[in-house]
Design an enzyme around this catalytic site. Structure first.
Site, short mmCIF file in Angstrom:
data_model
loop_
_atom_site.label_atom_id
_atom_site.label_comp_id
_atom_site.label_asym_id
_atom_site.label_seq_id
_atom_site.Cartn_x
_atom_site.Cartn_y
_atom_site.Cartn_z
N SER A 62 0.82 -1.20 0.00
CA SER A 62 0.00 0.00 0.00
C SER A 62 0.86 1.26 0.00
O SER A 62 2.05 1.22 0.32
CB SER A 62 -0.92 0.00 1.22
N1 SAH Z 1 -0.11 -4.18 4.28
C1 SAH Z 1 0.23 -4.83 3.04
C2 SAH Z 1 -0.95 -4.76 2.11
C3 SAH Z 1 -0.95 -5.79 1.08
S1 SAH Z 1 -2.34 -5.77 0.01
C4 SAH Z 1 1.41 -4.16 2.42
O1 SAH Z 1 1.47 -2.95 2.48
O2 SAH Z 1 2.28 -4.83 1.85
C5 SAH Z 1 -3.53 -6.67 0.92
C6 SAH Z 1 -3.19 -8.07 1.30
O3 SAH Z 1 -4.35 -8.64 1.91
C7 SAH Z 1 -2.83 -9.00 0.15
O4 SAH Z 1 -1.58 -9.55 0.38
C8 SAH Z 1 -3.94 -10.07 0.17
O5 SAH Z 1 -3.49 -11.35 -0.19
C9 SAH Z 1 -4.36 -10.01 1.62
N2 SAH Z 1 -5.69 -10.54 1.93
C10 SAH Z 1 -6.84 -10.44 1.22
N3 SAH Z 1 -7.85 -11.07 1.86
C11 SAH Z 1 -7.33 -11.58 3.02
C12 SAH Z 1 -7.86 -12.34 4.11
N4 SAH Z 1 -9.14 -12.73 4.17
N5 SAH Z 1 -7.01 -12.69 5.11
C13 SAH Z 1 -5.71 -12.33 5.09
N6 SAH Z 1 -5.15 -11.63 4.08
C14 SAH Z 1 -5.95 -11.24 3.06
#
Ligand code: SAH
Length: 221
Positions: A62
């Protein structure tokens, strides 16, 4: 940290301050955590731009501003237990680890959970625990949490997450507005009495979808 990127981190901190981030502990965390270790090698040069970047498996790290704002909204003092849903790259996990006592993080894509775990280890951060699973269910054995941050777009507020908050605890979550792919970053506060909670809309954001039992249904692939 003398890794050649300190100047880039300082400029990112300045950019975040200009955009309104005030919490000194959050700014210190951004000035410290080596974000370039949490992005793919070929994107390292852009690691300190205030922008989202692809991290593989169709997911993104993000935008630093949104990550910093989410951390700030939790109002952490260093003594809290925090749950993060959507570990992704592990960068926000690292920020949270600097701001709280213990961080539990859940990621649904095993490969990302594994890589984030490695990156966190390489950074020398030890007060985090990463699990592969469906974060919409929370992480019950370690509950309750003083703060929960969800890094993926949710159709609503998953009930298990509110239930796993301490009285007075805070949840930050992007909730779908129902018109297209924009969400409202929402602050949910569980009342000190423990019964009931209130919601405050913060700003429009754009996240990848939260897939799971209390999120969107995963598409068959
Ligand atoms: N904070 C992270 C954001 C990654 S994007 C960063 O800045 O790198 C969001 C993430 O949420 C993705 O990796 C996706 O696989 C995960 N995600 C989506 N649904 C989810 C769920 N039900 N449980 C855990 N992770 C989830």
């Amino acid at each position: 940290m003398s890794d050649g990127y300190a100047g880039y981190r300082s400029r990112l901190v300045e950019a975040l301050q200009l955009k309104g981030i005030r919490d000194m502990a959050v700014l210190r965390a951004v000035a410290t955590v080596p974000r370039h270790l949490f992005v793919p090698k070929e994107l390292e040069a852009r690691a300190y731009d205030d922008a989202a970047l692809p991290i593989g498996a169709g997911q993104t790290i993000s935008q630093p501003y949104v990550q910093a704002r989410s951390c700030e909204l939790l109002e952490l003092t260093g003594r809290e237990r925090v749950l993060e849903i959507g570990t992704g790259s592990g960068y926000q996990t690292a920020l949270l680890a600097m701001l709280a006592e213990m961080v539990f993080s859940v990621e649904r894509i095993p490969e990302l959970a594994r890589r984030a775990h490695e990156a966190l280890k390489a950074t020398g951060i030890t007060n985090v625990s990463v699990m592969h699973g469906d974060g919409t269910l929370g992480w019950k054995p370690n509950a309750p949490y003083d703060g929960i941050v969800v890094a993926a777009a949710s159709p609503g507020i998953p009930k298990p997450l509110v239930e796993q908050l301490t009285p007075g605890g805070r949840l930050v979550i992007p909730v779908a507005r129902g018109d297209g792919d924009v969400q409202v970053l929402t602050l949910v506060r569980r009342h000190d009495s423990g019964s009931g909670f209130d919601e405050t809309p913060i700003s429009d954001v754009r996240f990848v979808p939260l897939l799971g039992e209390f999120g969107y249904a995963p598409r068959e692939s």
